[in-house]
Design a protein around this motif. Sequence first.
Motif, short mmCIF file in Angstrom:
data_model
loop_
_atom_site.label_atom_id
_atom_site.label_comp_id
_atom_site.label_asym_id
_atom_site.label_seq_id
_atom_site.Cartn_x
_atom_site.Cartn_y
_atom_site.Cartn_z
N TYR A 2 -10.90 27.96 21.68
CA TYR A 2 -10.61 27.71 23.09
C TYR A 2 -9.16 27.35 23.38
O TYR A 2 -8.67 27.60 24.46
N SER A 3 -8.47 26.75 22.43
CA SER A 3 -7.11 26.28 22.68
C SER A 3 -6.09 27.17 21.97
O SER A 3 -6.41 27.89 21.02
N ASP B 160 -5.62 21.00 18.64
CA ASP B 160 -6.86 21.10 19.41
C ASP B 160 -7.81 22.13 18.80
O ASP B 160 -9.03 21.95 18.82
N GLN B 161 -7.26 23.21 18.27
CA GLN B 161 -8.10 24.22 17.62
C GLN B 161 -8.87 23.61 16.46
O GLN B 161 -10.08 23.83 16.31
N ASP C 288 -11.60 21.24 17.63
CA ASP C 288 -12.70 21.98 18.24
C ASP C 288 -13.61 22.58 17.18
O ASP C 288 -14.84 22.48 17.25
N ASP D 146 -15.52 19.79 15.35
CA ASP D 146 -16.55 19.24 16.22
C ASP D 146 -17.72 20.20 16.38
O ASP D 146 -18.88 19.78 16.36
N ARG D 147 -17.42 21.47 16.49
CA ARG D 147 -18.48 22.46 16.75
C ARG D 147 -19.34 22.73 15.53
O ARG D 147 -20.57 22.84 15.65
#
Length: 243
Positions: free
Chosen positions: A154-155, A160-161, A164, A167-168
């Motif tokens: 998303y980033s 941030d990538q 993400d 976390d996912r």
Amino acid sequence: MNGTEIHVEVASALHLFVPQARRAGATALATDGVSTLGHVVESLGVPLTEVGTLLVDGREVPASHIPKAGERIAVRPVARPQQVPGAPLRFLLDVHLGTLARRLRLLGVDTAYESTDIGDPALAARSAAERRVMLSRDRGLLRRRELWAGAFVYSTRPDDQLSDVLDRFAPDLRPWTRCTACNGTLRQATKEEVADQLKGGTQRSYDVFAQCTACGRAYWKGAHHEQLEAIVERALTRFGGGT
């Protein structure tokens, strides 16, 4: 079109994929009466890799469901952490995600990476052959049916990538166990074993080394180690994992 009209509501987490006009609540959508719900969702711009649950009038249905007139559809995002059944969790990244690939490898996550643009068909085929989750910002690639599994990144910012993806998928973290250059596993090595890769200053200043069992590259705690250590510590603090 035969006039079959349904109402589709896309969750806010998926709004970046759909036109602005379709982001406010449920919107009417004409379908042909034969296309699957999965096809309808993709026609809105949402890759099915990002869809967790499809609800029709409150009941869960598969992507193969054929929408009927008047149905109210809710498109929900993937639940986190996402489970990828049937294979060890490992990734394949396209040419645009080199920094993310190196950081995942730094954390000990099995991460294949194509440093040249080999094309979507070849990437999808490798994902299927090696049973790797394809990570990409290319929506067209993520729509290819031959993918083993996929996920949109998303980033555009590497920090941030990484957050993400961790976390996912909640991968097991084993920092300092993989080569950031080729994804091979690391082993302890003596100074003599890697001497041909060391310059004079390194030869004098360092005594602890590791070496990739695949490409032979040597590693030691050099000038950039503190930056790498910070990445590792942030990941372990937020997402846990083995060491």
